[in-house]
Structures are given as structure tokens and as C-alpha cells.
Design a protein around this motif. Sequence first.
Motif, PDB file in Angstrom:
ATOM      1  N   ARG A 254       0.807  -1.225   0.000  1.00 53.53           N
ATOM      2  CA  ARG A 254       0.000   0.000   0.000  1.00 53.53           C
ATOM      3  C   ARG A 254       0.837   1.270   0.000  1.00 53.53           C
ATOM      4  N   LEU A 255       2.150   1.149  -0.040  1.00 49.19           N
ATOM      5  CA  LEU A 255       3.003   2.343  -0.041  1.00 49.19           C
ATOM      6  C   LEU A 255       2.730   3.202  -1.271  1.00 49.19           C
ATOM      7  N   ASP A 256       2.746   4.509  -1.079  1.00 53.64           N
ATOM      8  CA  ASP A 256       2.624   5.455  -2.193  1.00 53.64           C
ATOM      9  C   ASP A 256       4.017   5.643  -2.791  1.00 53.64           C
ATOM     10  N   LEU A 257       4.232   5.104  -3.978  1.00 53.34           N
ATOM     11  CA  LEU A 257       5.572   5.114  -4.561  1.00 53.34           C
ATOM     12  C   LEU A 257       6.034   6.525  -4.921  1.00 53.34           C
ATOM     13  N   LYS A 258       5.111   7.413  -5.204  1.00 49.57           N
ATOM     14  CA  LYS A 258       5.522   8.792  -5.495  1.00 49.57           C
ATOM     15  C   LYS A 258       6.055   9.467  -4.229  1.00 49.57           C
TER      16      LYS A 258
ATOM     17  N   LEU B 183      11.003  11.050  -0.973  1.00 48.56           N
ATOM     18  CA  LEU B 183      11.785  10.944   0.253  1.00 48.56           C
ATOM     19  C   LEU B 183      13.192  10.411   0.010  1.00 48.56           C
ATOM     20  N   MET B 184      13.355   9.607  -1.037  1.00 46.06           N
ATOM     21  CA  MET B 184      14.640   8.968  -1.293  1.00 46.06           C
ATOM     22  C   MET B 184      15.613   9.914  -2.001  1.00 46.06           C
ATOM     23  N   SER B 185      16.902   9.644  -1.815  1.00 40.85           N
ATOM     24  CA  SER B 185      17.930  10.430  -2.502  1.00 40.85           C
ATOM     25  C   SER B 185      18.305   9.822  -3.843  1.00 40.85           C
ATOM     26  N   GLY B 186      17.880   8.577  -4.065  1.00 39.67           N
ATOM     27  CA  GLY B 186      18.151   7.889  -5.328  1.00 39.67           C
ATOM     28  C   GLY B 186      16.918   7.123  -5.762  1.00 39.67           C
ATOM     29  N   PRO B 187      16.930   6.612  -6.991  1.00 38.20           N
ATOM     30  CA  PRO B 187      15.710   6.010  -7.537  1.00 38.20           C
ATOM     31  C   PRO B 187      15.634   4.481  -7.432  1.00 38.20           C
ATOM     32  N   GLY B 188      16.561   3.860  -6.709  1.00 39.14           N
ATOM     33  CA  GLY B 188      16.630   2.398  -6.738  1.00 39.14           C
ATOM     34  C   GLY B 188      15.546   1.718  -5.917  1.00 39.14           C
ATOM     35  N   LEU B 189      14.724   0.887  -6.564  1.00 39.76           N
ATOM     36  CA  LEU B 189      13.720   0.086  -5.881  1.00 39.76           C
ATOM     37  C   LEU B 189      13.994  -1.383  -6.180  1.00 39.76           C
ATOM     38  N   ILE B 190      14.551  -2.083  -5.217  1.00 42.36           N
ATOM     39  CA  ILE B 190      14.900  -3.494  -5.403  1.00 42.36           C
ATOM     40  C   ILE B 190      13.759  -4.312  -4.808  1.00 42.36           C
ATOM     41  N   ASP B 191      12.874  -4.749  -5.670  1.00 42.88           N
ATOM     42  CA  ASP B 191      11.615  -5.389  -5.278  1.00 42.88           C
ATOM     43  C   ASP B 191      11.783  -6.908  -5.340  1.00 42.88           C
TER      44      ASP B 191
ATOM     45  N   ASP C 128       4.486  -2.652 -12.619  1.00 42.78           N
ATOM     46  CA  ASP C 128       5.531  -2.022 -13.427  1.00 42.78           C
ATOM     47  C   ASP C 128       5.191  -0.577 -13.774  1.00 42.78           C
ATOM     48  N   GLU C 129       3.961  -0.332 -14.181  1.00 42.53           N
ATOM     49  CA  GLU C 129       3.569   1.023 -14.584  1.00 42.53           C
ATOM     50  C   GLU C 129       3.582   1.980 -13.402  1.00 42.53           C
TER      51      GLU C 129
ATOM     52  N   ALA D 242       6.262   6.696 -10.863  1.00 40.24           N
ATOM     53  CA  ALA D 242       6.873   7.352  -9.701  1.00 40.24           C
ATOM     54  C   ALA D 242       8.294   7.807  -9.982  1.00 40.24           C
ATOM     55  N   GLY D 243       8.845   7.418 -11.125  1.00 39.80           N
ATOM     56  CA  GLY D 243      10.212   7.792 -11.465  1.00 39.80           C
ATOM     57  C   GLY D 243      11.272   6.939 -10.805  1.00 39.80           C
ATOM     58  N   LEU D 244      10.884   5.781 -10.336  1.00 38.76           N
ATOM     59  CA  LEU D 244      11.836   4.872  -9.716  1.00 38.76           C
ATOM     60  C   LEU D 244      12.362   3.867 -10.727  1.00 38.76           C
ATOM     61  N   VAL D 245      13.541   3.345 -10.466  1.00 39.75           N
ATOM     62  CA  VAL D 245      14.138   2.310 -11.306  1.00 39.75           C
ATOM     63  C   VAL D 245      14.037   0.997 -10.540  1.00 39.75           C
ATOM     64  N   ARG D 246      13.269   0.082 -11.091  1.00 41.01           N
ATOM     65  CA  ARG D 246      12.975  -1.141 -10.380  1.00 41.01           C
ATOM     66  C   ARG D 246      13.907  -2.279 -10.774  1.00 41.01           C
ATOM     67  N   VAL D 247      14.385  -2.985  -9.746  1.00 42.12           N
ATOM     68  CA  VAL D 247      15.091  -4.243  -9.933  1.00 42.12           C
ATOM     69  C   VAL D 247      14.190  -5.321  -9.345  1.00 42.12           C
ATOM     70  N   GLY D 248      13.592  -6.119 -10.196  1.00 42.22           N
ATOM     71  CA  GLY D 248      12.715  -7.173  -9.725  1.00 42.22           C
ATOM     72  C   GLY D 248      13.433  -8.509  -9.654  1.00 42.22           C
ATOM     73  N   THR D 249      12.689  -9.538  -9.303  1.00 36.50           N
ATOM     74  CA  THR D 249      13.222 -10.894  -9.257  1.00 36.50           C
ATOM     75  C   THR D 249      12.674 -11.682 -10.434  1.00 36.50           C
ATOM     76  N   GLY D 250      13.581 -12.235 -11.252  1.00 38.56           N
ATOM     77  CA  GLY D 250      13.165 -13.090 -12.345  1.00 38.56           C
ATOM     78  C   GLY D 250      12.554 -12.352 -13.509  1.00 38.56           C
ATOM     79  N   MET D 251      13.040 -11.161 -13.775  1.00 37.84           N
ATOM     80  CA  MET D 251      12.568 -10.373 -14.919  1.00 37.84           C
ATOM     81  C   MET D 251      13.747  -9.602 -15.490  1.00 37.84           C
ATOM     82  N   PRO D 252      13.612  -9.035 -16.703  1.00 33.67           N
ATOM     83  CA  PRO D 252      14.735  -8.275 -17.260  1.00 33.67           C
ATOM     84  C   PRO D 252      15.235  -7.221 -16.280  1.00 33.67           C
ATOM     85  N   GLN D 253      16.543  -7.164 -16.115  1.00 34.93           N
ATOM     86  CA  GLN D 253      17.139  -6.256 -15.142  1.00 34.93           C
ATOM     87  C   GLN D 253      17.501  -4.923 -15.795  1.00 34.93           C
ATOM     88  N   PRO D 254      17.343  -3.820 -15.058  1.00 32.80           N
ATOM     89  CA  PRO D 254      17.672  -2.510 -15.630  1.00 32.80           C
ATOM     90  C   PRO D 254      19.178  -2.328 -15.781  1.00 32.80           C
ATOM     91  N   LEU D 255      19.549  -1.395 -16.628  1.00 26.99           N
ATOM     92  CA  LEU D 255      20.960  -1.020 -16.740  1.00 26.99           C
ATOM     93  C   LEU D 255      21.413  -0.365 -15.441  1.00 26.99           C
TER      94      LEU D 255
END
Length: 447
Positions: A394-398, A403-411, A418-419, A424-437
Motif C-alpha cells: 500500500r506504499l505510495d511510490l511517489k 523521500l529517497m535520494s536515489g531512484p533504486g527500488l529493489i523489489d 511495473d507502470e 513514480a520515477g523509480l528504477v525497479r530491480v525485480g526478481t526473475g525479470m529483465p534487469q535494468p541497466l
Amino acid sequence: MNIVMIGAGYVGLVSGACFAEIGHTVTCIDTDEGKIATLRQGGIPIFEPGLDALAARGVAAGRLSFATDLAAHVPLADVVFIAVGTPARRGDGHADLTFVGEAAREIARHVSGFTVIVTKSTVPVGTGDWVERLVAQERPDADIAVASNPEFLREGAAIDDFLRPDRIVAGSDDARARAVIEDVYRPITDRGAPLLFTGRRTSELVKYAANAFLALKITYINEVASLCEKVEADVRDVAYGIGLDHRIGADFLSAGPGYGGSCFPKDTLALMKTAQDHDSPMRLVEMCVSVNDARKRAMARKVMALFGGSIHGMTVAVLGLTFKADTDDMRDSPAIAIVQALGDAGAKVRAYDPQGMAEARRLIPDIAYADTAYDAVRGAAACVIVTDWAEFRRLDLKVLARLMSGPGLIDLRNIFDDEEVAAAGLVRVGTGMPQPLPLDRHRQAAE
């Protein structure tokens, strides 16, 4: 029936409260005087949804009580359950049966009349035989039968699992013991729950075999998730696709940071050691244990990869410390290894968990703790989701991004859409999916 439950830990307390709920008179006995005092005052020393209300009903009805002394209660019991801890023994991984042995000897000293002694603790094959010998040595005249009745309780859903089980397994060849066990569980079996009687050794093995199979299933989908990341596939769709096959099923196919908790780690290890001792090694289980242990620390490398390999001096927020949601259990939680690995890489870790903070402070004393999830991420370059608490979904990602100083969201639990993450302008690192640069190359690609 009059039931005595030896051990007021997770299994004993849940089982005792549930037995009282279905009409039996139950005394939960524990040597921890502080725990018993808390229970007598209406407190519950563990977090399990609904357990406080269930126990309170049992106490108010006069069917549930708590004590430290076996001598006053065991002679009156129709059945005595042993529900003490069987942790992995230091040094060799075998189940430590010290508390089981102590309970058996103490029961033998005070038992009166025909009594069924039931091991509900998770124990290796042959433990019932050993308990029977211990009682005979202590009291050759005791009229008892020893049975096995393993528990199949999921933390966070234990009450429902007990009252509406997939199955009840009981191991005994003694007709009198079987009759007592049938009476104990009749309010549940009358509602359709199957009661499977087996030999005692078979019953003991059922629990280990079940937990090892589920651990294998988790480890398998985690291995598939690693492959998905390399070939740019999505493990969520892979899991859904294979889970539709009724031979496989969808349960335990959620990729994540590895299994933990009070059961799977020690039970897979104990089964592995038992198999080795009987010259029948279980190679799949051995590999499962090895892969799961390695996976936990590997999750920290996802954070490092997002920042080009170094997180030294960065603040990293960790949300979720318990091994799963809806429990305060920190035993063998993946979060412990992940936090340690982040610290070893030079990160400053700030953590939050809805229920696990007290135990986490004891197990991981050298990090900062926050009072809320939003406080934890304030000023952090990255946020790591380790446990899939509903509160985090239920967290509001925006707000999180501001609040964060960087955009990294390691989910690590793949709980966010995904949308929603992208918006929210975050860069997501998920599990078992294409990884961001890595972020520096990510910015270059965006430009």
C-alpha cells in the motif's frame, strides 16, 4: 478430553488454543516462567493473527490454562502432546532432541492410568521408538502408548490450518491410541478433514518429506527466476504458466530471496542428515539447501549492480525483516544475510518491519532502525523490499521517490506494478525479470 500440551511456543500455543476452541480442556505447560506469567495475564508472546482472541476465548470459557508444573496436570491427562523445540544441532545439523527427551522423562514420572503421549514436534524417523524406551526406563509400569502427530501450520495462517486442515496425520499401531486421537480430532474430522493413520515412523517422515518438497519447489522457481533475468523472460508469467498444470499447482511458485523460518531450513537439513546416516543420500535436498543459502546473500548484489558495483557509503533502506509476512519470526530470515552482505559492501542500512523489530535488534544490532517504512527510506539511495507485508503493497511510490535520494527500488518479492513504479520515477530491480541497466548507463540511455 483432558489435554496437556508440553511447550507453549508457536506450535504448542496455537495447537493448545485450537484444541480448547473445539471443546477440549487444555493446559499448556512451559518451563519459561516469564512466558507463562505473560500468558496468564492475557499476553501472547508471539505474533500470529487471531491467536490473542482465540486464546482469550479459551481462557474465558475455562478450557485453556497455563502452568509450569507437570506434576499437577499430567496425571489427569487423557493425552499429552510434546510440542517442544527441535532446532538444528550445532555442528552437524541433526535435529536436537534434548527437549523432547527431557519432556518424555518428566511425563513418565507423573503419568497415571492409560495415557497417550503424542510427539507433535518435528522429529526424525525413530524418535517415537526412542521416547517409548525413555518412558519404559523411567517407569516400566506406565500404561502408555506413544504416537506421532506432526503439525502442518503455516505461520500467519496457523489457526485456519489447524481448524480446517488439508489432512491430519497420526502414526500409531495401537488401537487404544488411535481411538483417543480420533476423539481428539472428531470436531474437525466431522467437518470433512481427512485423518490419515500410518505407522509411527511413516508419520514422522511425512512431515520432513512434505517440507523438503515445498522447499524444493521454492528453490526451483528461484533458479528459474535467475535464468529469466539472463534471457530477459518474466518469471511471474513462467510461474503462472506452469502453475496452471494441476500436476504442479500454483502454490510455492513465487520467486523471491530464498526460504527461511523455523521449519524449512532445519527440516531440510535434518532430512538430509538422516538420509546420509542411513546410506541413502538425498542429493536433491542437499542441492536445495546449498542453493538456498547462496541465494540469500546474492540478493545484495542486485543493489550493487544497479549502482555499477559499489554501494560504499550509501544509505540503503530494507523493508521487511521477518522471513515472511504476518509473523514476527526472524529465524533464518533472508533479510539477515541480505543486511549483512549490504553492510559488508560498505552500505549504511536502515531497516523497518511491522512486527520483527524487537528480534531484529537482537540479531542485527549494528544497523539503524526506523519507526515507519517512510522513515526508513528517507534519504536512502535504494530501497530493498525483502518481505511482502500488505503494508508495503500500500506504499505510495511517489511519496517514496520524493523521500529517497536515489531512484533504486529493489523489489525482491515483485509486489509492485511495473507502470506504477515507472510513473513514480523509480528504477525497479525485480526478481526473475529483465534487469535494468546500471543507473549511470540508464541515464545515458534515457538521454
